[in-house]
Design an enzyme around this catalytic site. Structure first.
Site, short mmCIF file in Angstrom:
data_model
loop_
_atom_site.label_atom_id
_atom_site.label_comp_id
_atom_site.label_asym_id
_atom_site.label_seq_id
_atom_site.Cartn_x
_atom_site.Cartn_y
_atom_site.Cartn_z
N ASN A 6 0.87 -1.18 0.00
CA ASN A 6 0.00 0.00 0.00
C ASN A 6 0.91 1.23 0.00
O ASN A 6 1.53 1.54 1.02
CB ASN A 6 -0.90 -0.03 1.24
CG ASN A 6 -1.79 1.19 1.34
OD1 ASN A 6 -1.86 1.99 0.40
ND2 ASN A 6 -2.46 1.34 2.46
N LEU A 7 0.98 1.89 -1.15
CA LEU A 7 1.92 3.01 -1.27
C LEU A 7 1.34 4.31 -0.69
O LEU A 7 2.03 5.32 -0.62
CB LEU A 7 2.33 3.20 -2.74
CG LEU A 7 2.97 1.97 -3.40
CD1 LEU A 7 3.41 2.28 -4.83
CD2 LEU A 7 4.16 1.46 -2.59
N LYS A 8 0.07 4.24 -0.30
CA LYS A 8 -0.59 5.39 0.35
C LYS A 8 -0.39 6.66 -0.49
O LYS A 8 -0.49 6.60 -1.71
CB LYS A 8 -0.08 5.55 1.79
CG LYS A 8 -0.22 4.24 2.58
CD LYS A 8 0.03 4.39 4.06
CE LYS A 8 -0.17 3.03 4.75
NZ LYS A 8 0.02 3.10 6.19
N HIS A 86 -9.48 0.58 5.10
CA HIS A 86 -8.21 0.90 5.74
C HIS A 86 -8.45 1.93 6.85
O HIS A 86 -9.25 2.85 6.68
CB HIS A 86 -7.21 1.45 4.72
CG HIS A 86 -5.81 1.49 5.27
ND1 HIS A 86 -5.42 2.45 6.18
CD2 HIS A 86 -4.75 0.68 5.07
CE1 HIS A 86 -4.15 2.21 6.51
NE2 HIS A 86 -3.72 1.15 5.86
N GLU A 151 -4.98 -5.28 10.42
CA GLU A 151 -3.99 -4.23 10.63
C GLU A 151 -4.31 -3.48 11.93
O GLU A 151 -5.09 -2.51 11.92
CB GLU A 151 -4.03 -3.23 9.47
CG GLU A 151 -3.67 -3.80 8.12
CD GLU A 151 -3.12 -2.72 7.19
OE1 GLU A 151 -2.00 -2.90 6.70
OE2 GLU A 151 -3.79 -1.70 6.98
N GLY A 157 2.65 2.18 10.89
CA GLY A 157 3.56 3.31 10.77
C GLY A 157 4.38 3.61 12.01
O GLY A 157 5.00 4.67 12.11
N SER A 187 3.71 -2.17 10.21
CA SER A 187 5.16 -2.17 10.44
C SER A 187 5.84 -3.49 10.06
O SER A 187 6.78 -3.92 10.75
CB SER A 187 5.48 -1.79 11.89
OG SER A 187 5.06 -0.47 12.14
P1 13P Z 1 3.20 0.40 7.63
O1 13P Z 1 3.79 -0.84 7.01
O2 13P Z 1 3.90 1.66 7.20
O3 13P Z 1 3.03 0.28 9.10
O4 13P Z 1 1.72 0.55 7.02
C1 13P Z 1 0.88 -0.55 7.07
C2 13P Z 1 -0.35 -0.23 6.34
O5 13P Z 1 -1.13 0.61 6.74
C3 13P Z 1 -0.61 -0.97 5.10
O6 13P Z 1 -1.89 -0.76 4.63
#
Ligand code: 13P
Length: 223
Positions: A6-8, A86, A151, A157, A187
């Site tokens: 997920n590159l957000k 999400h 998650e 994060g 993470s």
């Molecule tokens: P991180 O891997 O940066 O914690 O993010 C996880 C996430 O939200 C994936 O959708």
């Protein structure tokens, strides 16, 4: 195992093109188990060796929905895989919209990665399983193109993934509710991925920060 990135709100059109080129070349052939969610402005029209998914969409074909993406827009890029629920989007919308997205995506026969996860207060008050069950209420857990991503919000994060015992407990519970593949996200990185993937019922990972650089994502896939 499923490896989803997920590159957000990261990567531009140019940088994602480069990301995809390297990933395509490394994979060599189409893999249904590698999924990448770029920002929508960076969607690629070309065929890729991974599944390209959308981080968000609106349950419509098109229409008067300012700022949203409908099925028509996803079709132009051949996108048939969607992320729903999400935690970074749940804070922006309501539960009803999430349910409507699920229903629409199922109707369109999309692959759905449905995210669930509790915050630290819920975890500390031992309400996790109950809370997760609520997030799944009313959804067709037998939908054959469903993947569930656990998650926990407190691990996203932060650089610190959830405790493997806690992940195991949750996945064990989810496995009693559905046969859908179960992912863990929060993470995930090169130091913890092996142990996470070895948790019973874990069918893969949903990775944020550690997948932003394609070389890192590839390292995680290769193990
Ligand atoms: P991180 O891997 O940066 O914690 O993010 C996880 C996430 O939200 C994936 O959708």
């Amino acid at each position: 195992m499923i490896f989803a990135a997920n590159l957000k709100c990261n990567h531009t059109r140019a940088s994602f093109k480069n990301y995809a080129e390297i990933l395509n070349e490394t994979l060599g052939a189409k893999s249904e188990d590698i999924i990448v969610f770029p920002p929508s402005v960076a969607f690629l029209e070309d065929e890729n060796n991974f599944i390209q998914g959308t981080q968000n969409f609106y349950p419509c074909f098109n229409g008067a929905f300012t700022g949203e993406l409908g099925r028509e827009h996803l079709d132009e890029f051949g996108i048939k895989c969607v992320l729903i629920g999400h935690s970074e989007r749940r804070v922006l919308g309501d539960e009803e919209l999430i349910k409507a997205k699920f229903a629409f995506a199922k109707e369109q026969a999309y692959k759905i990665i449905f995210c669930i996860g509790e915050n630290l207060d819920t975890k500390n008050s031992n309400q996790t399983l109950q809370f997760l069950k609520q997030q799944l209420d009313g959804l067709d857990l037998d939908y054959e193109k469903l993947i569930i991503a656990y998650e926990p919000i407190y691990s996203i994060g932060t650089g610190v993934s959830a405790d493997n015992k806690d992940i195991a407990k949750v996945l064990e519970y989810l496995a009693t509710l559905t046969k859908a593949p179960l992912l863990y996200g929060g993470s995930v990185n090169e130091n913890n991925i092996k142990e996470i993937l070895s948790v019973k019922h874990c069918g893969g990972v949903l990775i944020g920060s550690a997948a932003l650089k394609v070389e890192n994502f590839i390292k995680l896939i290769k193990g």
